[in-house]
Design a protein around this motif. Structure first.
Motif, mmCIF file in Angstrom:
data_model
loop_
_atom_site.group_PDB
_atom_site.id
_atom_site.type_symbol
_atom_site.label_atom_id
_atom_site.label_comp_id
_atom_site.label_asym_id
_atom_site.label_seq_id
_atom_site.Cartn_x
_atom_site.Cartn_y
_atom_site.Cartn_z
ATOM 1 N N VAL A 187 27.605 25.650 119.164
ATOM 2 C CA VAL A 187 26.625 24.569 119.250
ATOM 3 C C VAL A 187 25.308 25.096 118.680
ATOM 4 O O VAL A 187 24.824 26.151 119.092
ATOM 5 C CB VAL A 187 26.426 24.111 120.712
ATOM 6 N N VAL A 188 24.778 24.361 117.691
ATOM 7 C CA VAL A 188 23.515 24.755 117.050
ATOM 8 C C VAL A 188 22.583 23.559 117.017
ATOM 9 O O VAL A 188 23.009 22.411 117.188
ATOM 10 C CB VAL A 188 23.745 25.291 115.623
ATOM 11 N N SER A 189 21.325 23.825 116.741
ATOM 12 C CA SER A 189 20.346 22.748 116.643
ATOM 13 C C SER A 189 20.607 21.924 115.383
ATOM 14 O O SER A 189 21.190 22.417 114.412
ATOM 15 C CB SER A 189 18.936 23.327 116.587
ATOM 16 N N PRO A 190 20.155 20.676 115.377
ATOM 17 C CA PRO A 190 20.288 19.870 114.159
ATOM 18 C C PRO A 190 19.586 20.520 112.957
ATOM 19 O O PRO A 190 20.105 20.466 111.842
ATOM 20 C CB PRO A 190 19.633 18.537 114.529
ATOM 21 N N ALA A 191 18.454 21.153 113.178
ATOM 22 C CA ALA A 191 17.736 21.808 112.073
ATOM 23 C C ALA A 191 18.560 22.951 111.490
ATOM 24 O O ALA A 191 18.647 23.113 110.266
ATOM 25 C CB ALA A 191 16.382 22.324 112.553
ATOM 26 N N PHE A 192 19.187 23.749 112.352
ATOM 27 C CA PHE A 192 20.039 24.842 111.881
ATOM 28 C C PHE A 192 21.223 24.290 111.096
ATOM 29 O O PHE A 192 21.560 24.779 110.028
ATOM 30 C CB PHE A 192 20.529 25.678 113.070
#
Length: 81
Positions: free
Chosen positions: A38-43
């Motif tokens: 799970v990663v941030s939308p920006a990443f």
């Protein structure tokens, strides 16, 4: 990077989604190892852009290796212009 089991993720998902804004969260399960990251939308957006850029770089390099020439008329016909 945070790593935890799927059941732990289910129990703490709100906190872990918040943590994913700062660093990737790896979700594992018995016998299968990593199941998700799970990663941030920006990443995610940066990673996707980097993959697209790499595909464009590879295509440009392949095009530079081509030695066949095409006339302007043939190109226009191929493009339907």
């Amino acid at each position: 990077m945070i790593s935890l089991t799927l059941s732990d993720f289910r129990n703490r998902q709100a906190d872990l989604i918040a943590a994913a804004q700062r660093e990737p969260v790896v979700v594992t399960s018995c016998g299968a190892g990593r199941r998700a990251v799970v990663v941030s939308p920006a990443f995610y957006d940066r990673a996707l852009q980097a993959l697209e850029d790499q595909a464009d770089i590879s295509a440009a390099a392949a095009a530079r290796q081509e030695t066949e020439r095409i006339s302007h008329e043939d190109l226009a016909t191929e493009l339907g212009l």
